[in-house]
Design a protein around this motif. Sequence first.
Motif, PDB file in Angstrom:
ATOM      1  N   ALA A  18      22.557 -91.637 -88.958  1.00 23.89           N
ATOM      2  CA  ALA A  18      23.510 -90.727 -88.280  1.00 23.89           C
ATOM      3  C   ALA A  18      24.123 -90.762 -86.610  1.00 23.89           C
ATOM      4  O   ALA A  18      22.945 -91.297 -86.409  1.00 23.89           O
ATOM      5  CB  ALA A  18      22.726 -89.045 -88.501  1.00 23.89           C
ATOM      6  N   TYR A  19      25.357 -90.293 -87.506  1.00 22.73           N
ATOM      7  CA  TYR A  19      26.240 -90.383 -85.531  1.00 22.73           C
ATOM      8  C   TYR A  19      26.577 -89.008 -85.750  1.00 22.73           C
ATOM      9  O   TYR A  19      27.337 -88.779 -86.609  1.00 22.73           O
ATOM     10  CB  TYR A  19      27.183 -91.598 -85.470  1.00 22.73           C
ATOM     11  N   LEU A  24      27.580 -92.460 -80.007  1.00 24.70           N
ATOM     12  CA  LEU A  24      27.270 -93.938 -80.912  1.00 24.70           C
ATOM     13  C   LEU A  24      25.718 -94.347 -81.097  1.00 24.70           C
ATOM     14  O   LEU A  24      25.346 -94.905 -81.213  1.00 24.70           O
ATOM     15  CB  LEU A  24      28.013 -95.187 -80.128  1.00 24.70           C
ATOM     16  N   ALA A  25      25.009 -93.294 -80.070  1.00 25.92           N
ATOM     17  CA  ALA A  25      23.502 -93.558 -80.202  1.00 25.92           C
ATOM     18  C   ALA A  25      22.915 -92.577 -81.916  1.00 25.92           C
ATOM     19  O   ALA A  25      23.181 -91.368 -81.701  1.00 25.92           O
ATOM     20  CB  ALA A  25      22.868 -92.818 -78.896  1.00 25.92           C
ATOM     21  N   PRO A  26      23.011 -93.795 -82.478  1.00 28.50           N
ATOM     22  CA  PRO A  26      22.498 -93.096 -83.924  1.00 28.50           C
ATOM     23  C   PRO A  26      20.802 -92.720 -84.108  1.00 28.50           C
ATOM     24  O   PRO A  26      19.718 -92.643 -83.544  1.00 28.50           O
ATOM     25  CB  PRO A  26      22.428 -93.856 -84.362  1.00 28.50           C
ATOM     26  N   THR A  27      21.008 -91.698 -85.406  1.00 32.42           N
ATOM     27  CA  THR A  27      19.536 -91.303 -85.673  1.00 32.42           C
ATOM     28  C   THR A  27      19.516 -92.208 -87.094  1.00 32.42           C
ATOM     29  O   THR A  27      19.984 -91.986 -87.621  1.00 32.42           O
ATOM     30  CB  THR A  27      19.350 -89.602 -85.748  1.00 32.42           C
ATOM     31  N   LEU A 130      28.887 -88.278 -88.548  1.00 38.16           N
ATOM     32  CA  LEU A 130      28.633 -89.302 -89.889  1.00 38.16           C
ATOM     33  C   LEU A 130      27.087 -89.718 -90.504  1.00 38.16           C
ATOM     34  O   LEU A 130      26.484 -90.350 -89.277  1.00 38.16           O
ATOM     35  CB  LEU A 130      29.626 -89.815 -89.068  1.00 38.16           C
ATOM     36  N   VAL A 131      27.141 -89.742 -91.697  1.00 40.11           N
ATOM     37  CA  VAL A 131      25.894 -89.798 -92.191  1.00 40.11           C
ATOM     38  C   VAL A 131      26.631 -91.866 -92.734  1.00 40.11           C
ATOM     39  O   VAL A 131      26.829 -91.690 -93.642  1.00 40.11           O
ATOM     40  CB  VAL A 131      25.244 -89.060 -92.947  1.00 40.11           C
ATOM     41  N   LEU A 132      25.488 -92.659 -92.443  1.00 39.84           N
ATOM     42  CA  LEU A 132      25.906 -94.023 -93.723  1.00 39.84           C
ATOM     43  C   LEU A 132      24.458 -94.182 -94.453  1.00 39.84           C
ATOM     44  O   LEU A 132      22.923 -93.847 -94.014  1.00 39.84           O
ATOM     45  CB  LEU A 132      25.850 -95.056 -92.488  1.00 39.84           C
ATOM     46  N   LEU A 133      24.305 -94.175 -95.942  1.00 41.51           N
ATOM     47  CA  LEU A 133      23.271 -94.383 -96.425  1.00 41.51           C
ATOM     48  C   LEU A 133      23.319 -96.325 -96.231  1.00 41.51           C
ATOM     49  O   LEU A 133      24.236 -97.017 -97.336  1.00 41.51           O
ATOM     50  CB  LEU A 133      23.660 -93.498 -98.237  1.00 41.51           C
ATOM     51  N   VAL A 134      21.955 -96.158 -96.550  1.00 46.56           N
ATOM     52  CA  VAL A 134      22.149 -98.076 -95.565  1.00 46.56           C
ATOM     53  C   VAL A 134      20.863 -98.063 -97.283  1.00 46.56           C
ATOM     54  O   VAL A 134      19.722 -97.886 -97.256  1.00 46.56           O
ATOM     55  CB  VAL A 134      21.199 -98.028 -94.692  1.00 46.56           C
ATOM     56  N   TRP A 135      21.158 -98.802 -98.952  1.00 48.98           N
ATOM     57  CA  TRP A 135      20.324 -99.769 -99.558  1.00 48.98           C
ATOM     58  C   TRP A 135      20.434-101.317 -99.307  1.00 48.98           C
ATOM     59  O   TRP A 135      21.039-100.751-100.500  1.00 48.98           O
ATOM     60  CB  TRP A 135      21.021 -98.764-100.795  1.00 48.98           C
ATOM     61  N   GLY A 136      20.612-101.808 -98.727  1.00 47.22           N
ATOM     62  CA  GLY A 136      20.454-102.843 -98.554  1.00 47.22           C
ATOM     63  C   GLY A 136      21.927-103.547 -98.470  1.00 47.22           C
ATOM     64  O   GLY A 136      22.177-102.677 -97.664  1.00 47.22           O
ATOM     65  N   PRO A 137      22.041-104.539 -97.779  1.00 50.64           N
ATOM     66  CA  PRO A 137      23.149-105.615 -97.178  1.00 50.64           C
ATOM     67  C   PRO A 137      24.098-105.091 -98.087  1.00 50.64           C
ATOM     68  O   PRO A 137      25.064-105.253 -97.946  1.00 50.64           O
ATOM     69  CB  PRO A 137      23.105-106.852 -97.109  1.00 50.64           C
ATOM     70  N   LYS A 138      24.303-104.653 -99.201  1.00 50.99           N
ATOM     71  CA  LYS A 138      25.183-104.714-100.606  1.00 50.99           C
ATOM     72  C   LYS A 138      25.573-103.345-100.689  1.00 50.99           C
ATOM     73  O   LYS A 138      26.625-103.396-101.157  1.00 50.99           O
ATOM     74  CB  LYS A 138      25.370-105.411-101.584  1.00 50.99           C
ATOM     75  N   ARG A 139      24.790-102.339 -99.764  1.00 50.67           N
ATOM     76  CA  ARG A 139      25.550-101.040-100.185  1.00 50.67           C
ATOM     77  C   ARG A 139      24.920-100.274 -98.997  1.00 50.67           C
ATOM     78  O   ARG A 139      23.494 -99.642 -98.583  1.00 50.67           O
ATOM     79  CB  ARG A 139      24.800-100.148-101.624  1.00 50.67           C
ATOM     80  N   VAL A 140      26.170-100.732 -97.741  1.00 51.81           N
ATOM     81  CA  VAL A 140      26.288 -99.453 -96.927  1.00 51.81           C
ATOM     82  C   VAL A 140      27.316 -98.241 -96.993  1.00 51.81           C
ATOM     83  O   VAL A 140      28.798 -99.001 -96.631  1.00 51.81           O
ATOM     84  CB  VAL A 140      25.675-100.351 -95.964  1.00 51.81           C
ATOM     85  N   ILE A 180      41.885 -92.861 -90.804  1.00 51.65           N
ATOM     86  CA  ILE A 180      41.399 -94.246 -89.967  1.00 51.65           C
ATOM     87  C   ILE A 180      40.361 -94.707 -88.714  1.00 51.65           C
ATOM     88  O   ILE A 180      39.921 -95.337 -88.588  1.00 51.65           O
ATOM     89  CB  ILE A 180      42.925 -94.876 -89.854  1.00 51.65           C
ATOM     90  N   THR A 181      40.688 -93.400 -87.547  1.00 50.27           N
ATOM     91  CA  THR A 181      39.836 -94.115 -86.537  1.00 50.27           C
ATOM     92  C   THR A 181      38.520 -93.775 -86.524  1.00 50.27           C
ATOM     93  O   THR A 181      38.405 -94.298 -85.979  1.00 50.27           O
ATOM     94  CB  THR A 181      40.478 -93.043 -85.123  1.00 50.27           C
ATOM     95  N   ASN A 182      37.867 -93.141 -87.528  1.00 42.84           N
ATOM     96  CA  ASN A 182      36.469 -93.014 -87.830  1.00 42.84           C
ATOM     97  C   ASN A 182      36.028 -93.779 -88.503  1.00 42.84           C
ATOM     98  O   ASN A 182      36.288 -94.815 -89.135  1.00 42.84           O
ATOM     99  CB  ASN A 182      36.326 -92.165 -88.574  1.00 42.84           C
ATOM    100  N   PRO A 183      34.671 -94.615 -87.905  1.00 44.37           N
ATOM    101  CA  PRO A 183      33.958 -95.626 -88.069  1.00 44.37           C
ATOM    102  C   PRO A 183      33.741 -95.748 -89.477  1.00 44.37           C
ATOM    103  O   PRO A 183      33.567 -96.757 -90.223  1.00 44.37           O
ATOM    104  CB  PRO A 183      32.775 -95.579 -87.228  1.00 44.37           C
ATOM    105  N   GLY A 184      33.675 -94.292 -89.973  1.00 48.81           N
ATOM    106  CA  GLY A 184      32.451 -94.785 -91.647  1.00 48.81           C
ATOM    107  C   GLY A 184      34.446 -95.270 -92.401  1.00 48.81           C
ATOM    108  O   GLY A 184      33.669 -95.649 -93.437  1.00 48.81           O
TER     109      GLY A 184
END
Length: 216
Positions: A18-19, A24-27, A130-140, A180-184
């Motif tokens: 989560a950002y 840019l220091a994530p949880t 902003l939350v990133l779901l990380v499920w292996g290298p092929k699904r972020v 488009i300016t959002n890293p997500g």
Amino acid sequence: MTSEFPGSPRIMKGGLVAYQLPELAPTIIVYQYNPDEMQRQIRLRGGGGGRGDSNRVNGPPEEQISFTVEIDAADQLEFPAQNAITLDNGLHPVIAALEGLLYPSYPLVIANEAMALAGSAFIQGEQAPLVLLVWGPKRVLPVQIDSLSVREQAFDANLNPIRVEVEISAQVQSYRDLDITNPGYWVYMSSFTMKEVMATLNTFGNSTGIRGLLPI
């Protein structure tokens, strides 16, 4: 006789990152145990229109993801000297981190409340991280957490939860949802590209019989 497999393969851990932009220091929340299953619901975002527009879509499909995370403090409590935080707090810290995925920034809320009490008409918009779901290298994927269902199943002597099951429901954020300016935005486009690559690698099954039946 020496085994041909001297060690078990290292299992990659999934998690949530989560950002709270612009910071840019994530949880980072790493799953203690990877969920046994994930349910994904992908729904067409139809564009409507008249005759000849039956295949028109209004951007990418809506994708809903749900899964259950299990957290158990037993391993940490077995070695209390090395896990003082868990000994004192149980699983409150990780529960708070998960719940924080639905909350706006705490400093921003305090600042807005202070300005409101001072009679200021200027209140900053409060947004969840902003939350990133990380499920292996092929699904972020960039996601918005819709809901958490927290089931606290065991407690220590101070009523700190020490075994928890959390059902997580999340909506994938696409290029239609993110600026488009959002890293997500770029995380999603990278995932979109990966999906295209994976589709080109699809060789499952023999398509010869079907090809012979195609009218076009």
